[in-house]
Design an enzyme around this catalytic site. Structure first.
Site, PDB file in Angstrom:
ATOM      1  N   GLY A  11       0.830  -1.204   0.000  1.00 63.55           N
ATOM      2  CA  GLY A  11       0.000   0.000   0.000  1.00 63.55           C
ATOM      3  C   GLY A  11       0.861   1.249   0.000  1.00 63.55           C
ATOM      4  N   SER A 141      -3.249   0.543  14.345  1.00 58.31           N
ATOM      5  CA  SER A 141      -4.020   1.767  14.554  1.00 58.31           C
ATOM      6  C   SER A 141      -4.323   1.910  16.042  1.00 58.31           C
ATOM      7  CB  SER A 141      -5.345   1.676  13.784  1.00 58.31           C
ATOM      8  OG  SER A 141      -6.242   2.688  14.211  1.00 58.31           O
ATOM      9  N   TYR A 154     -12.453  -3.482  11.715  1.00 62.33           N
ATOM     10  CA  TYR A 154     -11.143  -2.811  11.612  1.00 62.33           C
ATOM     11  C   TYR A 154     -10.345  -2.961  12.913  1.00 62.33           C
ATOM     12  CZ  TYR A 154      -7.990   1.125  10.396  1.00 62.33           C
ATOM     13  OH  TYR A 154      -6.903   1.921  10.119  1.00 62.33           O
ATOM     14  N   ALA A 156     -10.677  -5.260  15.180  1.00 63.53           N
ATOM     15  CA  ALA A 156     -10.288  -6.667  15.364  1.00 63.53           C
ATOM     16  C   ALA A 156      -9.045  -6.983  14.521  1.00 63.53           C
ATOM     17  CB  ALA A 156     -11.440  -7.587  14.971  1.00 63.53           C
ATOM     18  N   LYS A 158      -6.780  -4.822  13.389  1.00 57.10           N
ATOM     19  CA  LYS A 158      -5.611  -4.065  13.858  1.00 57.10           C
ATOM     20  C   LYS A 158      -5.100  -4.604  15.196  1.00 57.10           C
ATOM     21  CE  LYS A 158      -5.241  -1.163  10.389  1.00 57.10           C
ATOM     22  NZ  LYS A 158      -4.117  -1.304   9.443  1.00 57.10           N
ATOM     23  N   ILE A 187      -5.069  10.504  10.814  1.00 55.11           N
ATOM     24  CA  ILE A 187      -4.082  11.029   9.873  1.00 55.11           C
ATOM     25  C   ILE A 187      -4.833  11.494   8.617  1.00 55.11           C
ATOM     26  CG2 ILE A 187      -1.972  10.497   8.597  1.00 55.11           C
ATOM     27  CD1 ILE A 187      -1.741  10.156  11.723  1.00 55.11           C
TER      28      ILE A 187
HETATM   29  P1  NAP Z   1      -5.101   5.125   1.848  1.00 55.87           P
HETATM   30  O1  NAP Z   1      -4.724   6.545   1.654  1.00 55.87           O
HETATM   31  O2  NAP Z   1      -6.507   4.692   1.559  1.00 55.87           O
HETATM   32  O3  NAP Z   1      -4.073   4.196   0.993  1.00 55.87           O
HETATM   33  C1  NAP Z   1      -4.238   2.815   1.029  1.00 55.87           C
HETATM   34  C2  NAP Z   1      -3.113   2.144   0.285  1.00 55.87           C
HETATM   35  O4  NAP Z   1      -3.292   0.712   0.414  1.00 55.87           O
HETATM   36  C3  NAP Z   1      -3.116   2.431  -1.213  1.00 55.87           C
HETATM   37  O5  NAP Z   1      -1.782   2.389  -1.677  1.00 55.87           O
HETATM   38  C4  NAP Z   1      -3.918   1.252  -1.781  1.00 55.87           C
HETATM   39  O6  NAP Z   1      -3.626   0.961  -3.142  1.00 55.87           O
HETATM   40  C5  NAP Z   1      -3.401   0.124  -0.888  1.00 55.87           C
HETATM   41  N1  NAP Z   1      -4.313  -1.018  -0.808  1.00 55.87           N
HETATM   42  C6  NAP Z   1      -5.591  -1.049  -0.357  1.00 55.87           C
HETATM   43  N2  NAP Z   1      -6.081  -2.298  -0.449  1.00 55.87           N
HETATM   44  C7  NAP Z   1      -5.101  -3.072  -0.976  1.00 55.87           C
HETATM   45  C8  NAP Z   1      -5.000  -4.440  -1.344  1.00 55.87           C
HETATM   46  N3  NAP Z   1      -6.029  -5.299  -1.183  1.00 55.87           N
HETATM   47  N4  NAP Z   1      -3.836  -4.877  -1.877  1.00 55.87           N
HETATM   48  C9  NAP Z   1      -2.788  -4.047  -2.057  1.00 55.87           C
HETATM   49  N5  NAP Z   1      -2.807  -2.739  -1.731  1.00 55.87           N
HETATM   50  C10 NAP Z   1      -3.962  -2.263  -1.198  1.00 55.87           C
HETATM   51  O7  NAP Z   1      -4.842   4.661   3.362  1.00 55.87           O
HETATM   52  P2  NAP Z   1      -3.910   5.330   4.496  1.00 55.87           P
HETATM   53  O8  NAP Z   1      -4.747   6.266   5.266  1.00 55.87           O
HETATM   54  O9  NAP Z   1      -2.640   5.769   3.913  1.00 55.87           O
HETATM   55  O10 NAP Z   1      -3.679   4.051   5.440  1.00 55.87           O
HETATM   56  C11 NAP Z   1      -2.506   3.262   5.362  1.00 55.87           C
HETATM   57  C12 NAP Z   1      -2.484   2.302   6.543  1.00 55.87           C
HETATM   58  O11 NAP Z   1      -2.523   3.066   7.751  1.00 55.87           O
HETATM   59  C13 NAP Z   1      -3.673   1.361   6.595  1.00 55.87           C
HETATM   60  O12 NAP Z   1      -3.285   0.100   7.085  1.00 55.87           O
HETATM   61  C14 NAP Z   1      -4.600   2.039   7.585  1.00 55.87           C
HETATM   62  O13 NAP Z   1      -5.471   1.115   8.215  1.00 55.87           O
HETATM   63  C15 NAP Z   1      -3.584   2.609   8.559  1.00 55.87           C
HETATM   64  N6  NAP Z   1      -4.086   3.703   9.380  1.00 55.87           N
HETATM   65  C16 NAP Z   1      -4.539   4.859   8.806  1.00 55.87           C
HETATM   66  C17 NAP Z   1      -5.007   5.881   9.622  1.00 55.87           C
HETATM   67  C18 NAP Z   1      -5.520   7.179   9.069  1.00 55.87           C
HETATM   68  O14 NAP Z   1      -6.028   7.997   9.858  1.00 55.87           O
HETATM   69  N7  NAP Z   1      -5.415   7.430   7.764  1.00 55.87           N
HETATM   70  C19 NAP Z   1      -5.007   5.717  11.011  1.00 55.87           C
HETATM   71  C20 NAP Z   1      -4.532   4.522  11.550  1.00 55.87           C
HETATM   72  C21 NAP Z   1      -4.063   3.530  10.729  1.00 55.87           C
HETATM   73  P3  NAP Z   1      -4.499   1.682  -4.355  1.00 55.87           P
HETATM   74  O15 NAP Z   1      -4.025   3.097  -4.436  1.00 55.87           O
HETATM   75  O16 NAP Z   1      -4.173   0.910  -5.573  1.00 55.87           O
HETATM   76  O17 NAP Z   1      -5.923   1.589  -3.942  1.00 55.87           O
END
Ligand code: NAP
Length: 243
Positions: A11, A141, A154, A156, A158, A187
């Site tokens: 990702g 998370s 989510y 569960a 994490k 974020i």
């Molecule tokens: P995001 O902006 O939605 O980006 C998600 C990334 O994951 C993208 O590169 C997407 O690829 C890729 N992805 C999604 N499903 C996939 C799959 N089945 N196979 C391969 N790649 C996949 O998310 P983010 O906010 O950066 O979050 C990144 C991580 O941080 C996640 O694990 C999320 O749970 C965690 N997190 C985020 C927050 C927050 O507030 N944003 C807080 C806590 C934890 P595509 O571009 O091709 O779709």
């Protein structure tokens, strides 16, 4: 300099993963990112990473599909011959109150956010055990630590990642492989852009702002490559939301 060192970020094409990949590139790591479908974003990220004079490649595969993961990780290992850092970062949300949550929403999140770590880490760890070094960071998370309304699936997944992190740290420490987790709060990325009640969340955050993807990337770089004697830890990056 780390001329030949390789970091894989799942990702890694957008949001937090992109910031992590960029941060590791700035430290001299060659980069492999993975993504699910948005090739335009992945290509753009690769171009930006190459500005750090490292190699960068994007692999499109679904981290929740074990066959696709194994095929692609095998290709990466054949090409590069080493993996120094793995960041299990790909993740999705499918929020709903538990009473309304469908099995589809449950399974999509468990498969993408938790089972993926099993699929990706297994072949990588086999190589790291032979190398007798490696560093793994899992993106969990704060919701995995404290829970959240509407996110039973989510939280569960994490929370599962946290148990996975601690168990692997214990199993793999003797092989000089460290395994840690980063637990972001709120974020500003595509994942959170439609969040209602931002003002309510801001009241809870000591630093009075949402985090940036770069705030998380700093912490991941520290755990992944700037520390030597830290393993099995979960570092919360939440602006002091929960103290
Ligand atoms: P995001 O902006 O939605 O980006 C998600 C990334 O994951 C993208 O590169 C997407 O690829 C890729 N992805 C999604 N499903 C996939 C799959 N089945 N196979 C391969 N790649 C996949 O998310 P983010 O906010 O950066 O979050 C990144 C991580 O941080 C996640 O694990 C999320 O749970 C965690 N997190 C985020 C927050 C927050 O507030 N944003 C807080 C806590 C934890 P595509 O571009 O091709 O779709």
């Amino acid at each position: 300099m780390n001329e030949n060192k390789l970091a894989i970020v799942t990702g890694g094409s957008r949001g937090i993963g992109k910031a992590i990949a960029t941060k590791l590139a700035s430290a001299g790591y060659n980069i492999v990112i993975n993504y699910a479908g948005n090739t335009e974003a992945a290509n753009q990220t690769i171009e930006e990473i190459k500005k750090f004079n490292v190699t960068a490649e994007a692999y499109k595969f679904d981290v929740s599909n074990q066959a696709e993961v194994e095929e692609n990780i095998a290709k990466i290992i054949e090409k590069y011959g080493r993996i120094d850092v793995l960041v299990n970062n790909a993740g999705i949300t499918r929020d709903d109150l538990f009473i309304r949550m469908t099995e589809d929403k449950w399974s999509a999140v468990i498969n993408t956010n938790l089972n993926s770590a099993f699929y990706v880490t297994k072949p990588v760890v086999k190589l790291m055990m032979k190398q007798r070094f490696g560093s793994i960071v899992n993106t969990t998370s704060v919701v995995g630590v404290y829970g959240n309304v509407g996110q039973a699936n989510y939280s569960a997944a994490k929370a599962g990642l946290i148990g996975f992190t601690k168990s692997l740290a214990k199993e793999l420490g003797a092989r000089n492989i460290r395994v840690n987790a980063v637990a972001p709060g709120f974020i500003a990325t595509d994942m959170t852009k439609d969040l209602a009640n931002i003002d309510e969340y801001l009241k809870l955050i000591s630093l009075k702002r949402l985090g940036t993807a770069d705030d998380v990337a700093q912490a991941v770089k520290f755990l992944a490559v700037d520390s030597d004697y830290i393993t099995g830890q979960v570092l919360e990056v939440d602006g002091g939301m929960i103290i």
